[in-house]
Motif scaffolding. Structure first.
Motif, PDB file in Angstrom:
ATOM      1  N   SER A  61       0.861  -1.221  -0.224  1.00  0.00           N
ATOM      2  CA  SER A  61       0.057  -0.122  -0.169  1.00  0.00           C
ATOM      3  C   SER A  61       1.005   1.371   0.071  1.00  0.00           C
ATOM      4  O   SER A  61       0.631   2.034  -0.585  1.00  0.00           O
ATOM      5  CB  SER A  61      -0.722  -0.063   1.242  1.00  0.00           C
ATOM      6  OG  SER A  61      -1.914   1.029   1.442  1.00  0.00           O
ATOM      7  N   SER A  64       2.574   1.808  -3.312  1.00  0.00           N
ATOM      8  CA  SER A  64       1.624   1.953  -4.149  1.00  0.00           C
ATOM      9  C   SER A  64       1.216   3.431  -4.189  1.00  0.00           C
ATOM     10  O   SER A  64       1.067   4.065  -5.219  1.00  0.00           O
ATOM     11  CB  SER A  64       0.474   1.084  -4.121  1.00  0.00           C
ATOM     12  OG  SER A  64       0.673  -0.084  -4.307  1.00  0.00           O
ATOM     13  N   LYS A  68       1.318   6.246  -7.079  1.00  0.00           N
ATOM     14  CA  LYS A  68       0.249   7.216  -7.434  1.00  0.00           C
ATOM     15  C   LYS A  68       0.563   8.550  -7.370  1.00  0.00           C
ATOM     16  O   LYS A  68      -0.175   9.564  -7.912  1.00  0.00           O
ATOM     17  CB  LYS A  68      -0.787   6.792  -6.532  1.00  0.00           C
ATOM     18  CG  LYS A  68      -1.543   5.246  -7.205  1.00  0.00           C
ATOM     19  CD  LYS A  68      -2.885   4.788  -6.325  1.00  0.00           C
ATOM     20  CE  LYS A  68      -3.153   3.348  -6.861  1.00  0.00           C
ATOM     21  NZ  LYS A  68      -4.148   2.713  -6.127  1.00  0.00           N
TER      22      LYS A  68
ATOM     23  N   ARG B 100      -9.385  -0.883   3.464  1.00  0.00           N
ATOM     24  CA  ARG B 100      -9.107  -0.737   2.028  1.00  0.00           C
ATOM     25  C   ARG B 100      -7.522  -0.696   2.165  1.00  0.00           C
ATOM     26  O   ARG B 100      -6.910   0.069   2.919  1.00  0.00           O
ATOM     27  CB  ARG B 100      -9.735   0.425   1.507  1.00  0.00           C
ATOM     28  CG  ARG B 100     -10.569   0.310   0.264  1.00  0.00           C
ATOM     29  CD  ARG B 100     -11.190   1.737   0.187  1.00  0.00           C
ATOM     30  NE  ARG B 100     -10.075   2.463  -0.539  1.00  0.00           N
ATOM     31  CZ  ARG B 100     -10.365   2.913  -1.964  1.00  0.00           C
ATOM     32  NH1 ARG B 100     -11.404   2.633  -2.699  1.00  0.00           N
ATOM     33  NH2 ARG B 100      -9.483   3.762  -2.336  1.00  0.00           N
ATOM     34  N   ALA B 101      -7.065  -1.272   1.134  1.00  0.00           N
ATOM     35  CA  ALA B 101      -5.428  -0.884   0.903  1.00  0.00           C
ATOM     36  C   ALA B 101      -5.141  -0.648  -0.474  1.00  0.00           C
ATOM     37  O   ALA B 101      -5.723  -1.554  -1.340  1.00  0.00           O
ATOM     38  CB  ALA B 101      -4.902  -2.262   1.621  1.00  0.00           C
ATOM     39  N   GLU B 102      -4.137  -0.006  -0.818  1.00  0.00           N
ATOM     40  CA  GLU B 102      -4.059   0.376  -1.968  1.00  0.00           C
ATOM     41  C   GLU B 102      -3.122  -0.760  -2.664  1.00  0.00           C
ATOM     42  O   GLU B 102      -2.294  -1.047  -2.122  1.00  0.00           O
ATOM     43  CB  GLU B 102      -3.296   1.708  -2.224  1.00  0.00           C
ATOM     44  CG  GLU B 102      -4.009   2.820  -1.652  1.00  0.00           C
ATOM     45  CD  GLU B 102      -5.162   3.388  -2.463  1.00  0.00           C
ATOM     46  OE1 GLU B 102      -5.080   3.482  -3.692  1.00  0.00           O
ATOM     47  OE2 GLU B 102      -6.148   3.358  -1.903  1.00  0.00           O
ATOM     48  N   THR B 103      -3.123  -0.724  -4.205  1.00  0.00           N
ATOM     49  CA  THR B 103      -2.257  -1.616  -4.820  1.00  0.00           C
ATOM     50  C   THR B 103      -1.739  -0.583  -6.051  1.00  0.00           C
ATOM     51  O   THR B 103      -2.408   0.436  -6.331  1.00  0.00           O
ATOM     52  CB  THR B 103      -3.051  -2.687  -5.534  1.00  0.00           C
ATOM     53  OG1 THR B 103      -4.222  -2.335  -6.488  1.00  0.00           O
ATOM     54  CG2 THR B 103      -3.727  -3.586  -4.226  1.00  0.00           C
ATOM     55  N   GLY B 106      -5.176   0.046  -8.069  1.00  0.00           N
ATOM     56  CA  GLY B 106      -6.600   0.232  -7.649  1.00  0.00           C
ATOM     57  C   GLY B 106      -6.186   0.127  -6.181  1.00  0.00           C
ATOM     58  O   GLY B 106      -5.201   0.615  -5.247  1.00  0.00           O
ATOM     59  N   ALA B 107      -7.397  -0.418  -5.595  1.00  0.00           N
ATOM     60  CA  ALA B 107      -7.377  -0.566  -4.019  1.00  0.00           C
ATOM     61  C   ALA B 107      -8.152  -2.035  -3.898  1.00  0.00           C
ATOM     62  O   ALA B 107      -9.026  -2.162  -4.621  1.00  0.00           O
ATOM     63  CB  ALA B 107      -7.985   0.489  -3.300  1.00  0.00           C
TER      64      ALA B 107
END
Lengths: 366, 181
Positions: A61, A64, A68, B100-103, B106-107
């Protein structure tokens, strides 16, 4: 503060960033993603290291979020720092994929070319394809097919009359030239980015390169999901629609050399899948476009090597075992659909009429 | 046994601790745009999980401004599917989003039983969401099959559930990703 509290803070910021992104406020989104990444790093620092699944998810996370935020070197640092650590296999795989994308972005930034927003990632899987490697002829063929669809999309967006002969014009080629970049490891992957025209600022350029990738994906998706509805809305011209369907069908695998091709935008998780089922569906749609059938026609399928064609005189010739078989009525077949099949094994769908084979459809027999 | 209940896509942030108000509202808008393309409210959706259920979904018809804001069909389908699948998982499986966790692309959502308050993600189920706008029932199920096949290759973040929402056909399918396809 605990892992949960820091992670929630990061989630809140990432959610706000996502909403900004959807509203087209990219700079605000990037600033929020950066703050979210910092919060996620604080969460990692507060986490009990025995919770390895949570640790792996958090590390991915954080990396990422930096990606982003377009903070590529920070994303690289997080990924490189944690890869040797005791995190789960799925997290290591995701970090490796992220590193490939980060390096690709850094290389693009150093290249002496400007690239439009949006990359398209193409993964070829199954059959003879292995991780990071694939038969040269397979990949060359698929890359050419992708390039053909890209140029056709650019022509379509520029309202150019449907081309039946020759290559795309120099103006089209220079306004949105597709480049190939190495993508993340996993099956065989490559990324396609559109180079903006070098002279874009000096001349009126009706093509917006950043629209080409989006349109390319929309056309492929509509061709697979809803060729008679959605595709007709996006591409009202029937000649263009027919060409896009044929190029997409020729890109889709039959399932031998490779099982599937996954295509997606680098910015979106949802991929569209081209496999033998999609190919069959596209073939059916293409054959239904042909409307000059006669009741006494007898359908047949010929398999051989495409040895000769004369599009102006409306025929092709196949070598089937040792015999040359002529097929009439080829009609308006565009060069970039049929050209790549010369001297290759093909499947030709015909109807026999008055003892002669009349053309319905042709596809590669790979 | 076929039952008929409500698919609660409104005010999801109030029941799902892992959803912020803005994301829940954004997903609801997207869902309303996708639903508006194919149905009139209220509409029945078949939900296929371990059992078969019919759920009724209701929404406010989106005004032209909202439809224009969600003109990108891919974005709308993806976000709308989040609302539909999360609501289906809530009703059918009794699971709510707790994080939720980001990739990179996306997430991922993480779900756990309603009322549980996990301090981490160790035992939570990862939820993979996908949406199909115009496609047929077969396409929706094929999408789920692809998700199952992908999870079977390589090292997946398990345990996980996949959910696919088909807007035109009114179908939501759910499956555990550690089940062989």
């Amino acid at each position: 503060m605990s892992w949960l509290q820091h992670h929630r803070e990061g989630e809140q910021l990432a959610s706000e960033a996502e909403v900004c992104w959807r509203e087209g406020r990219q700079e605000a989104a990037q600033r929020l993603y950066l703050r979210a990444a910092d919060a996620e790093e604080r969460a990692i620092a507060a986490l009990d290291r025995s919770k390895t699944r949570t640790l792996g998810i958090s590390v991915v996370s954080a990396a990422s979020l930096y990606y982003k935020a377009c903070e590529y070197e920070r994303a690289e640092e997080v990924a490189a720092r944690w890869l040797p650590d005791q995190i789960p296999g799925f997290a290591k795989d995701q970090l490796r994929a992220l590193l490939q994308s980060v390096w690709s972005e850094l290389v693009r930034g150093e290249a002496n070319a400007r690239f439009a927003q949006g990359q398209v990632l193409i993964s070829v899987r199954g059959g003879e394809v292995v991780q990071g490697g694939a038969p040269l002829d397979l990949i060359t063929e698929k890359m050419k097919a992708v390039a053909s669809i890209y140029y056709r999309t650019a022509e379509f967006l520029a309202n150019v009359s449907h081309r039946t002969r020759g290559l795309p014009s120099r103006a089209i080629q220079e306004s949105c030239r597709p480049w190939l970049f190495q993508a993340a490891a996993g099956s065989y992957q490559f990324a396609v980015a559109v180079q903006e025209s070098r002279q874009g600022e000096l001349f009126d350029n009706p093509i917006q390169p950043d629209k080409v990738a989006d349109c390319f994906l929309s056309i492929l998706r509509a061709g697979i999901d809803d060729p008679n509805g959605r595709l007709a809305e996006i591409v009202p011209d029937s000649d263009y629609r027919s060409t896009f369907l044929k190029l997409t069908r020729n890109l889709a695998p039959r399932g031998n050399a490779c099982e599937s091709i996954e295509i997606r935008s680098a910015d979106e998780p949802k991929a569209l899948m081209l496999d033998s089922e999609a190919r069959e569906g596209l073939s059916k749609t293409i054959r239904n476009l042909k409307t000059d059938h006669v009741a006494t026609d007898h359908p047949d399928t010929l398999r051989g090597t495409l040895r000769a064609l004369h599009l102006d005189r409306d025929w092709i010739e196949l070598m089937i075992q040792d015999d040359l078989v002529k097929v009439q009525g080829v009609g308006e077949q565009v060069d970039d659909v049929i050209g790549p099949m010369v001297n290759k094994h093909v499947v030709v769908h015909v109807v026999t009429r008055g003892g002669k084979a009349h053309f319905v459809d042709i596809e590669p027999d790979d | 046994m076929t039952t008929r209940s409500h698919l609660p896509i409104r005010d999801m942030d109030q029941r799902h601790p892992g959803l912020t108000k803005s994301i829940a509202a954004s997903n609801l808008e997207a869902a309303s745009v996708c639903l508006h393309r194919h149905h009139h409210p209220p509409a029945d959706f078949d939900v296929e999980a371990s059992d078969h259920t019919i759920l009724v979904v209701d929404w406010d018809s989106p005004d032209p401004r909202i439809r224009s804001a969600w003109a990108n069909e891919t974005d709308a389908t993806e976000a709308g599917a989040c609302a539909m699948v999360l609501a289906a998982v809530e009703v059918v499986e009794g699971l709510v989003t707790i994080g939720r966790a980001e990739t990179m692309t996306g997430a991922d959502y993480y779900v756990a039983p309603q009322g549980s308050q996990p301090n981490d993600l160790e035992e939570c189920l990862r939820l993979e969401v996908s949406g199909v706008d115009h496609g047929t029932n077969a396409m929706v199920k094929q999408r789920l099959k692809s998700k199952l096949a992908q999870a079977g290759q390589g090292r997946s973040n398990l345990p996980a559930i996949a959910g696919v929402a088909g807007f035109k056909v009114g179908l939501i399918v759910l499956a555990n990703l550690d089940t062989k396809p």
